[in-house]
Motif scaffolding. Structure first.
Motif, short mmCIF file in Angstrom:
data_model
loop_
_atom_site.label_atom_id
_atom_site.label_comp_id
_atom_site.label_asym_id
_atom_site.label_seq_id
_atom_site.Cartn_x
_atom_site.Cartn_y
_atom_site.Cartn_z
N LEU A 138 0.82 -1.20 0.00
CA LEU A 138 0.00 0.00 0.00
C LEU A 138 0.85 1.25 0.00
CD1 LEU A 138 -2.71 -1.00 2.65
CD2 LEU A 138 -2.91 -1.10 0.15
N GLY A 139 0.40 2.27 -0.70
CA GLY A 139 1.03 3.58 -0.68
C GLY A 139 0.01 4.64 -0.30
N TYR A 140 0.49 5.72 0.25
CA TYR A 140 -0.39 6.84 0.61
C TYR A 140 0.26 8.12 0.08
CZ TYR A 140 -3.30 9.98 3.41
OH TYR A 140 -4.17 10.96 3.82
N LEU A 141 -0.43 8.78 -0.84
CA LEU A 141 0.11 9.96 -1.52
C LEU A 141 -0.60 11.22 -1.05
CD1 LEU A 141 2.03 10.97 -3.83
CD2 LEU A 141 0.03 10.80 -5.34
N ILE A 142 0.21 12.22 -0.67
CA ILE A 142 -0.29 13.56 -0.36
C ILE A 142 0.28 14.49 -1.42
CG2 ILE A 142 -0.39 15.42 1.34
CD1 ILE A 142 0.23 13.30 3.49
N TYR A 143 -0.58 15.18 -2.17
CA TYR A 143 -0.09 16.04 -3.25
C TYR A 143 -0.88 17.34 -3.31
CZ TYR A 143 -4.09 14.12 -5.90
OH TYR A 143 -5.34 13.74 -6.32
N ASN A 144 -0.20 18.37 -3.76
CA ASN A 144 -0.78 19.71 -3.83
C ASN A 144 -1.00 20.12 -5.28
OD1 ASN A 144 -0.64 20.16 -0.96
ND2 ASN A 144 1.57 20.44 -1.21
N THR A 145 -2.24 20.48 -5.59
CA THR A 145 -2.56 21.00 -6.92
C THR A 145 -2.75 22.52 -6.82
OG1 THR A 145 -4.96 20.76 -6.68
CG2 THR A 145 -3.72 18.82 -7.41
N GLU A 146 -3.11 23.14 -7.92
CA GLU A 146 -3.33 24.59 -7.92
C GLU A 146 -4.57 24.97 -7.10
OE1 GLU A 146 -3.57 25.91 -11.91
OE2 GLU A 146 -1.45 25.53 -12.36
N THR A 147 -5.47 24.03 -6.92
CA THR A 147 -6.73 24.35 -6.24
C THR A 147 -6.84 23.79 -4.82
OG1 THR A 147 -7.77 22.39 -7.22
CG2 THR A 147 -7.97 24.49 -8.42
N ALA A 148 -6.12 22.72 -4.52
CA ALA A 148 -6.33 22.09 -3.21
C ALA A 148 -5.19 21.14 -2.86
CB ALA A 148 -7.66 21.33 -3.21
N LYS A 149 -5.14 20.78 -1.57
CA LYS A 149 -4.26 19.73 -1.08
C LYS A 149 -5.07 18.44 -1.05
CE LYS A 149 -1.34 18.43 2.85
NZ LYS A 149 -0.83 18.86 4.19
N LYS A 150 -4.55 17.38 -1.68
CA LYS A 150 -5.32 16.15 -1.83
C LYS A 150 -4.52 14.94 -1.35
CE LYS A 150 -7.74 17.96 -5.91
NZ LYS A 150 -8.13 17.68 -7.32
N THR A 151 -5.24 13.85 -1.14
CA THR A 151 -4.63 12.58 -0.73
C THR A 151 -5.24 11.44 -1.53
OG1 THR A 151 -6.23 12.17 1.05
CG2 THR A 151 -4.27 13.45 1.60
N ASP A 152 -4.51 10.35 -1.60
CA ASP A 152 -5.03 9.16 -2.28
C ASP A 152 -4.34 7.92 -1.71
OD1 ASP A 152 -6.62 7.75 -4.02
OD2 ASP A 152 -5.34 8.07 -5.77
N MET A 153 -5.11 6.84 -1.56
CA MET A 153 -4.58 5.55 -1.14
C MET A 153 -4.29 4.72 -2.38
SD MET A 153 -3.70 3.67 1.45
CE MET A 153 -4.57 4.35 2.86
N LEU A 154 -3.09 4.09 -2.41
CA LEU A 154 -2.62 3.40 -3.60
C LEU A 154 -2.41 1.92 -3.35
CD1 LEU A 154 0.22 5.94 -4.44
CD2 LEU A 154 -2.06 5.92 -5.48
N LEU A 155 -2.64 1.13 -4.38
CA LEU A 155 -2.23 -0.26 -4.40
C LEU A 155 -0.97 -0.33 -5.25
CD1 LEU A 155 -2.84 -3.21 -3.64
CD2 LEU A 155 -4.16 -3.39 -5.76
N ASP A 156 0.16 -0.70 -4.63
CA ASP A 156 1.47 -0.65 -5.27
C ASP A 156 1.97 -2.03 -5.68
OD1 ASP A 156 1.77 2.08 -5.07
OD2 ASP A 156 2.98 2.02 -3.25
N ILE A 157 2.68 -2.09 -6.79
CA ILE A 157 3.42 -3.27 -7.17
C ILE A 157 4.68 -2.81 -7.91
CG2 ILE A 157 2.15 -3.56 -9.34
CD1 ILE A 157 2.54 -6.62 -8.93
N GLY A 158 5.83 -3.44 -7.60
CA GLY A 158 7.06 -2.95 -8.21
C GLY A 158 8.21 -3.92 -8.10
N ALA A 159 9.40 -3.46 -8.51
CA ALA A 159 10.60 -4.28 -8.51
C ALA A 159 11.80 -3.43 -8.12
CB ALA A 159 10.83 -4.91 -9.89
N ASN A 160 12.83 -4.09 -7.59
CA ASN A 160 14.04 -3.41 -7.15
C ASN A 160 15.27 -4.17 -7.62
OD1 ASN A 160 12.78 -1.40 -5.17
ND2 ASN A 160 12.01 -3.35 -4.40
N LEU A 161 16.38 -3.46 -7.72
CA LEU A 161 17.69 -4.05 -8.01
C LEU A 161 18.67 -3.47 -7.00
CD1 LEU A 161 19.24 -5.88 -10.04
CD2 LEU A 161 19.81 -3.79 -11.29
N GLY A 162 19.48 -4.33 -6.40
CA GLY A 162 20.37 -3.82 -5.35
C GLY A 162 21.62 -4.65 -5.14
N MET A 163 22.43 -4.17 -4.20
CA MET A 163 23.66 -4.88 -3.83
C MET A 163 23.92 -4.71 -2.35
SD MET A 163 26.95 -2.63 -5.10
CE MET A 163 28.01 -3.88 -4.33
N LEU A 164 24.67 -5.67 -1.79
CA LEU A 164 25.05 -5.68 -0.38
C LEU A 164 26.56 -5.88 -0.28
CD1 LEU A 164 22.19 -8.02 0.82
CD2 LEU A 164 22.44 -5.65 1.56
#
Length: 203
Positions: A138-164
């Motif tokens: 889950l993601g939660y986005l807070i964003y500001n437009t020209e007219t208002a401050k808004k929020t949205d709940m997101l369903l996320d899916i993704g991938a990563n590449l890394g090293m240790l």
């Protein structure tokens, strides 16, 4: 030589579980980095007399991340992670909570493992390790437009590449690059993430 010893203890532990022990250490990671979430509103979700077109833009913030590897393995591990902003930003903020799986390559062992048999023990930990991962949550986005401050709940899916990179008995460095696709009630997002931090073996 190291891979031969590793294979010997792996076979030994599978043949005689009553006499041999295997402990794979759990890990917790503390990371800091940058999250950039590009968003686009869906026109059909907009309401109000003054709303005439959907907004789009991006939210960028310096963020922190904590990840707990609760089921470590030699070839793959499973983890929970939480992402949160460290500094306020006029464009908005992004929060995330994800479950994922890491898949290792470039080493005979992806995690730190201790083998013991009849009073003899051996510890194996990869020095340099590369991995890729898949995650969702889950993601939660807070964003500001020209007219208002808004929020949205997101369903996320993704991938990563890394090293240790292992520094000591208890610590190693960790770096990741990732991309996540989010679908919310009012927006669709594309999140780009880059984190660098340290990992601590908890056992």
């Amino acid at each position: 030589m190291r891979s031969i010893i590793f294979s010997f203890f792996l076979i030994l532990s599978s043949i005689s579980t009553s006499f041999a022990g295997e402990v794979i250490e759990k890990e917790i990671s503390y990371n800091i980095g940058l999250v950039n979430a590009s968003y686009a509103e869906a026109q059909s979700t907009l309401t109000g007399k003054n709303v005439t077109e959907a907004a789009s833009g991006s939210v960028s913030s310096i963020s922190g991340q904590i990840a707990y590897k609760f089921a470590p393995g030699l070839e793959r591990s499973y983890y929970f992670s939480g992402t949160f902003p460290l500094m306020s930003n006029p464009t908005g903020s992004y929060f995330g909570a994800h479950f994922g799986a890491e898949f290792y390559f470039g080493s005979s062992s992806g995690s730190k493992v201790n083998f013991s048999h009849s009073g003899t023990s051996i510890k194996l930990k990869p020095k340099n390790l590369y991995f890729w991962s898949l995650e969702g949550g889950l993601g939660y986005l807070i964003y500001n437009t020209e007219t208002a401050k808004k929020t949205d709940m997101l369903l996320d899916i993704g991938a990563n590449l890394g090293m240790l990179y292992t520094m000591s008995e208890k610590w190693r460095l960790r770096g990741t690059l990732g991309m996540t696709r989010g679908t919310g009630v009012a927006t669709t997002t594309m999140e780009m993430k880059a984190f660098f931090g340290v990992t601590y073996f908890t056992n």
